[in-house]
Design a protein around this motif. Structure first.
Motif, PDB file in Angstrom:
ATOM      1  N   ALA A  98       0.857  -1.187   0.000  1.00 54.29           N
ATOM      2  CA  ALA A  98       0.000   0.000   0.000  1.00 54.29           C
ATOM      3  C   ALA A  98       0.894   1.238   0.000  1.00 54.29           C
ATOM      4  O   ALA A  98       1.773   1.375   0.863  1.00 54.29           O
ATOM      5  N   ALA A  99       0.691   2.111  -0.983  1.00 56.50           N
ATOM      6  CA  ALA A  99       1.408   3.394  -1.031  1.00 56.50           C
ATOM      7  C   ALA A  99       0.391   4.458  -0.608  1.00 56.50           C
ATOM      8  O   ALA A  99      -0.464   4.866  -1.390  1.00 56.50           O
ATOM      9  N   ILE A 100       0.491   4.881   0.641  1.00 54.74           N
ATOM     10  CA  ILE A 100      -0.584   5.655   1.275  1.00 54.74           C
ATOM     11  C   ILE A 100      -0.279   7.152   1.174  1.00 54.74           C
ATOM     12  O   ILE A 100       0.597   7.675   1.852  1.00 54.74           O
ATOM     13  N   ASN A 101      -1.037   7.816   0.310  1.00 56.65           N
ATOM     14  CA  ASN A 101      -0.713   9.187  -0.088  1.00 56.65           C
ATOM     15  C   ASN A 101      -1.675  10.208   0.505  1.00 56.65           C
ATOM     16  O   ASN A 101      -2.030  11.162  -0.166  1.00 56.65           O
ATOM     17  N   GLY A 102      -2.100  10.014   1.751  1.00 58.52           N
ATOM     18  CA  GLY A 102      -3.030  10.972   2.359  1.00 58.52           C
ATOM     19  C   GLY A 102      -3.940  10.230   3.316  1.00 58.52           C
ATOM     20  O   GLY A 102      -3.503   9.301   4.002  1.00 58.52           O
ATOM     21  N   TYR A 103      -5.234  10.606   3.349  1.00 63.32           N
ATOM     22  CA  TYR A 103      -6.152   9.970   4.292  1.00 63.32           C
ATOM     23  C   TYR A 103      -6.292   8.470   4.021  1.00 63.32           C
ATOM     24  O   TYR A 103      -6.524   8.055   2.871  1.00 63.32           O
ATOM     25  N   ALA A 104      -6.148   7.681   5.074  1.00 61.52           N
ATOM     26  CA  ALA A 104      -6.484   6.245   5.021  1.00 61.52           C
ATOM     27  C   ALA A 104      -7.440   6.027   6.187  1.00 61.52           C
ATOM     28  O   ALA A 104      -7.018   5.767   7.320  1.00 61.52           O
ATOM     29  N   LEU A 105      -8.719   6.190   5.915  1.00 66.75           N
ATOM     30  CA  LEU A 105      -9.720   6.179   6.983  1.00 66.75           C
ATOM     31  C   LEU A 105     -10.708   5.036   6.775  1.00 66.75           C
ATOM     32  O   LEU A 105     -11.061   4.711   5.633  1.00 66.75           O
ATOM     33  N   ILE A 119       3.730   1.731   2.864  1.00 67.21           N
ATOM     34  CA  ILE A 119       4.619   2.892   2.817  1.00 67.21           C
ATOM     35  C   ILE A 119       3.716   4.112   2.784  1.00 67.21           C
ATOM     36  O   ILE A 119       2.732   4.138   2.024  1.00 67.21           O
ATOM     37  N   ALA A 120       4.016   5.102   3.623  1.00 69.79           N
ATOM     38  CA  ALA A 120       3.133   6.260   3.685  1.00 69.79           C
ATOM     39  C   ALA A 120       3.893   7.541   3.438  1.00 69.79           C
ATOM     40  O   ALA A 120       5.086   7.648   3.753  1.00 69.79           O
ATOM     41  N   SER A 121       3.193   8.526   2.874  1.00 68.37           N
ATOM     42  CA  SER A 121       3.790   9.852   2.762  1.00 68.37           C
ATOM     43  C   SER A 121       3.585  10.574   4.094  1.00 68.37           C
ATOM     44  O   SER A 121       2.701  10.223   4.882  1.00 68.37           O
ATOM     45  N   GLU A 122       4.436  11.588   4.313  1.00 71.75           N
ATOM     46  CA  GLU A 122       4.430  12.258   5.621  1.00 71.75           C
ATOM     47  C   GLU A 122       3.108  12.944   5.921  1.00 71.75           C
ATOM     48  O   GLU A 122       2.816  13.256   7.076  1.00 71.75           O
ATOM     49  N   ASN A 123       2.293  13.178   4.891  1.00 73.33           N
ATOM     50  CA  ASN A 123       0.993  13.837   5.138  1.00 73.33           C
ATOM     51  C   ASN A 123      -0.147  12.832   5.336  1.00 73.33           C
ATOM     52  O   ASN A 123      -1.308  13.223   5.379  1.00 73.33           O
ATOM     53  N   ALA A 124       0.178  11.561   5.453  1.00 75.00           N
ATOM     54  CA  ALA A 124      -0.893  10.555   5.584  1.00 75.00           C
ATOM     55  C   ALA A 124      -1.555  10.661   6.963  1.00 75.00           C
ATOM     56  O   ALA A 124      -0.927  11.072   7.943  1.00 75.00           O
ATOM     57  N   ASN A 165      -1.425  10.613  13.057  1.00 68.18           N
ATOM     58  CA  ASN A 165      -0.651  11.069  11.899  1.00 68.18           C
ATOM     59  C   ASN A 165       0.365   9.998  11.477  1.00 68.18           C
ATOM     60  O   ASN A 165       0.515   8.959  12.124  1.00 68.18           O
ATOM     61  N   ALA A 166       1.065  10.299  10.403  1.00 68.34           N
ATOM     62  CA  ALA A 166       1.939   9.298   9.795  1.00 68.34           C
ATOM     63  C   ALA A 166       3.110   8.931  10.712  1.00 68.34           C
ATOM     64  O   ALA A 166       3.502   7.763  10.789  1.00 68.34           O
ATOM     65  N   LEU A 167       3.645   9.920  11.426  1.00 65.38           N
ATOM     66  CA  LEU A 167       4.783   9.635  12.302  1.00 65.38           C
ATOM     67  C   LEU A 167       4.372   8.675  13.410  1.00 65.38           C
ATOM     68  O   LEU A 167       5.072   7.707  13.735  1.00 65.38           O
ATOM     69  N   GLU A 168       3.198   8.951  13.988  1.00 67.39           N
ATOM     70  CA  GLU A 168       2.704   8.066  15.048  1.00 67.39           C
ATOM     71  C   GLU A 168       2.453   6.664  14.480  1.00 67.39           C
ATOM     72  O   GLU A 168       2.773   5.652  15.120  1.00 67.39           O
ATOM     73  N   ALA A 169       1.885   6.634  13.283  1.00 63.38           N
ATOM     74  CA  ALA A 169       1.604   5.337  12.648  1.00 63.38           C
ATOM     75  C   ALA A 169       2.907   4.556  12.450  1.00 63.38           C
ATOM     76  O   ALA A 169       2.949   3.334  12.623  1.00 63.38           O
ATOM     77  N   TYR A 170       3.956   5.276  12.118  1.00 61.81           N
ATOM     78  CA  TYR A 170       5.259   4.624  11.934  1.00 61.81           C
ATOM     79  C   TYR A 170       5.772   4.081  13.275  1.00 61.81           C
ATOM     80  O   TYR A 170       6.224   2.942  13.368  1.00 61.81           O
ATOM     81  N   LEU A 178       8.209   5.667   6.010  1.00 56.85           N
ATOM     82  CA  LEU A 178       7.618   6.993   5.914  1.00 56.85           C
ATOM     83  C   LEU A 178       8.497   7.827   4.990  1.00 56.85           C
ATOM     84  O   LEU A 178       9.712   7.895   5.192  1.00 56.85           O
ATOM     85  N   VAL A 179       7.897   8.448   3.977  1.00 51.15           N
ATOM     86  CA  VAL A 179       8.707   9.200   3.008  1.00 51.15           C
ATOM     87  C   VAL A 179       8.013  10.522   2.653  1.00 51.15           C
ATOM     88  O   VAL A 179       6.789  10.647   2.812  1.00 51.15           O
ATOM     89  N   PRO A 180       8.752  11.495   2.121  1.00 46.14           N
ATOM     90  CA  PRO A 180       8.112  12.721   1.642  1.00 46.14           C
ATOM     91  C   PRO A 180       7.138  12.378   0.505  1.00 46.14           C
ATOM     92  O   PRO A 180       7.389  11.422  -0.250  1.00 46.14           O
ATOM     93  N   PRO A 181       6.037  13.143   0.382  1.00 49.35           N
ATOM     94  CA  PRO A 181       4.997  12.794  -0.589  1.00 49.35           C
ATOM     95  C   PRO A 181       5.535  12.551  -2.004  1.00 49.35           C
ATOM     96  O   PRO A 181       5.120  11.599  -2.663  1.00 49.35           O
ATOM     97  N   GLU A 182       6.494  13.380  -2.432  1.00 52.10           N
ATOM     98  CA  GLU A 182       6.955  13.253  -3.822  1.00 52.10           C
ATOM     99  C   GLU A 182       7.794  11.976  -4.043  1.00 52.10           C
ATOM    100  O   GLU A 182       8.038  11.585  -5.172  1.00 52.10           O
ATOM    101  N   GLN A 183       8.198  11.347  -2.941  1.00 49.15           N
ATOM    102  CA  GLN A 183       9.007  10.118  -3.098  1.00 49.15           C
ATOM    103  C   GLN A 183       8.200   8.840  -2.905  1.00 49.15           C
ATOM    104  O   GLN A 183       8.737   7.730  -2.962  1.00 49.15           O
ATOM    105  N   LEU A 184       6.893   8.993  -2.671  1.00 49.96           N
ATOM    106  CA  LEU A 184       6.101   7.830  -2.254  1.00 49.96           C
ATOM    107  C   LEU A 184       6.111   6.700  -3.289  1.00 49.96           C
ATOM    108  O   LEU A 184       6.428   5.553  -2.982  1.00 49.96           O
ATOM    109  N   LEU A 185       5.764   7.029  -4.538  1.00 44.81           N
ATOM    110  CA  LEU A 185       5.635   5.954  -5.522  1.00 44.81           C
ATOM    111  C   LEU A 185       6.983   5.353  -5.874  1.00 44.81           C
ATOM    112  O   LEU A 185       7.113   4.155  -6.098  1.00 44.81           O
ATOM    113  N   THR A 186       8.014   6.201  -5.872  1.00 47.18           N
ATOM    114  CA  THR A 186       9.367   5.682  -6.117  1.00 47.18           C
ATOM    115  C   THR A 186       9.754   4.706  -5.011  1.00 47.18           C
ATOM    116  O   THR A 186      10.281   3.612  -5.272  1.00 47.18           O
ATOM    117  N   ALA A 187       9.457   5.088  -3.763  1.00 38.71           N
ATOM    118  CA  ALA A 187       9.813   4.208  -2.638  1.00 38.71           C
ATOM    119  C   ALA A 187       9.027   2.897  -2.723  1.00 38.71           C
ATOM    120  O   ALA A 187       9.572   1.815  -2.452  1.00 38.71           O
TER     121      ALA A 187
END
Ligand code: CO8
Length: 256
Positions: A98-105, A119-124, A165-170, A178-187
């Motif tokens: 799962a490449a999680i790019n925002g809300y996962a509710l 893998i989640a972006s920092e804004n997840a 938030n994403a940090l807590e989830a990590y 946990l990666v910056p949003p622009e690196q999510l799909l690459t990661a």
């Protein structure tokens, strides 16, 4: 299409595509997701799946509250009616990321939980708001979340309905990376490539052993492990893997 499905070499990418509704899952998207997952399961050319959400805001905001939740009332007491997906009803031993790019509710978090790696972006943002709607996480969340992060943490998320938030989830082990949003799909692709370098039948057997083993006693789980080893012992990839190691070369796996 409400779910875009693309094959890139050995990797299949599923993109939930209702950004105007934060990629909430309605009946059509569940059916399209089901068809794509079955194709992925049956297509020997693809070995690892990545699932993500379109638009920058959401991975998936859960079941569609307008159109999907009313069907629960209508179907009450009837046998399970949703199409087979990794949420329920489809045994898929190929790995899913799962490449999680925002809300996962709600059901969106549950979809991520049904994957093997997250893998989640920092804004997840992660949460199970179902109890605020008079429901429970009904796509596996009450079962998979405590198995993944332990009952105390899961109870806090599920019973309070509050997001984290994403940090807590990590930190609580809900996500692997946990990666910056622009690196999510690459990661996500890098992780998928790492898995693709391994013997695919062994990867699938390992997933099956972990998934089914968690539901068994240790003794029964060890028996399952032995059964899967007996199967892998007969594969060409097992011979190739050992031969490549001893010959100091890269293995060429073929999923046979
Ligand atoms: N369903 C339908 N539409 C949604 C959903 C959803 N789950 N989430 C967001 N939307 C829509 C909104 O209605 C809105 O549409 P419109 O512009 O037409 O009004 C659009 O997406 C944008 O949403 P917001 O304006 O609310 O955007 P915000 O940035 O203010 O908030 C949130 C974003 C926090 C994601 C917010 O929209 C929200 O809280 N959404 C609902 C999340 C939720 O409660 N999810 C759980 C749903 S229940 C579930 O998943 C159960 C699964 C198990 C089912 C078992 C079946 C057997």
């Amino acid at each position: 299409m409400t779910v875009n499905y693309a094959k890139e070499g050995r990797i299949a990418v599923f993109t939930l595509n209702r950004p105007e509704a934060f990629n909430a899952l309605d009946q059509t998207s569940l059916e399209e997701l089901s068809r794509a997952l079955i194709d992925f399961k049956d297509d020997e050319t693809v070995w690892v799946g990545i699932i993500t959400g379109a638009g920058g805001k959401a991975f998936c905001a859960g079941a569609d509250i307008k159109t999907k939740l009313p069907t629960i009332r209508k179907n009450h007491g009837q046998p399970w009616a949703d199409p087979p997906t990794i949420l329920r009803g489809l045994d898929l031993w190929k790995p899913m990321i799962a490449a999680i790019n925002g809300y996962a509710l709600g059901g969106g978090l549950e979809l991520a939980l049904a994957c093997d790696l997250r893998i989640a972006s920092e804004n997840a943002v992660f949460g199970c708001p179902e109890v605020s709607l008079g429901l429970i996480p009904g796509w596996g969340g009450t079962q998979r979340l405590p198995r993944l992060i332990g009952r105390a943490r899961a109870a806090e998320i599920i019973l309070t309905g509050q997001s984290i938030n994403a940090l807590e989830a990590y930190h609580i082990g809900l996500i692997n990376k946990l990666v910056p949003p622009e690196q999510l799909l690459t990661a996500a692709r890098e992780m998928a490539e790492l898995v693709c370098r391994q013997a695919p039948l062994a990867v699938r057997a390992a997933k099956q052993a972990m998934a089914q083993g968690l539901e068994r006693s240790l003794g029964d789980g060890l028996e399952l492990e032995k059964t899967l080893i007996d199967f892998l012992a007969t594969t060409e990839d097992f011979a190739e893997g050992c031969d490549a190691f001893l010959g100091k070369r890269k293995a060429n796996f073929t999923a046979r």
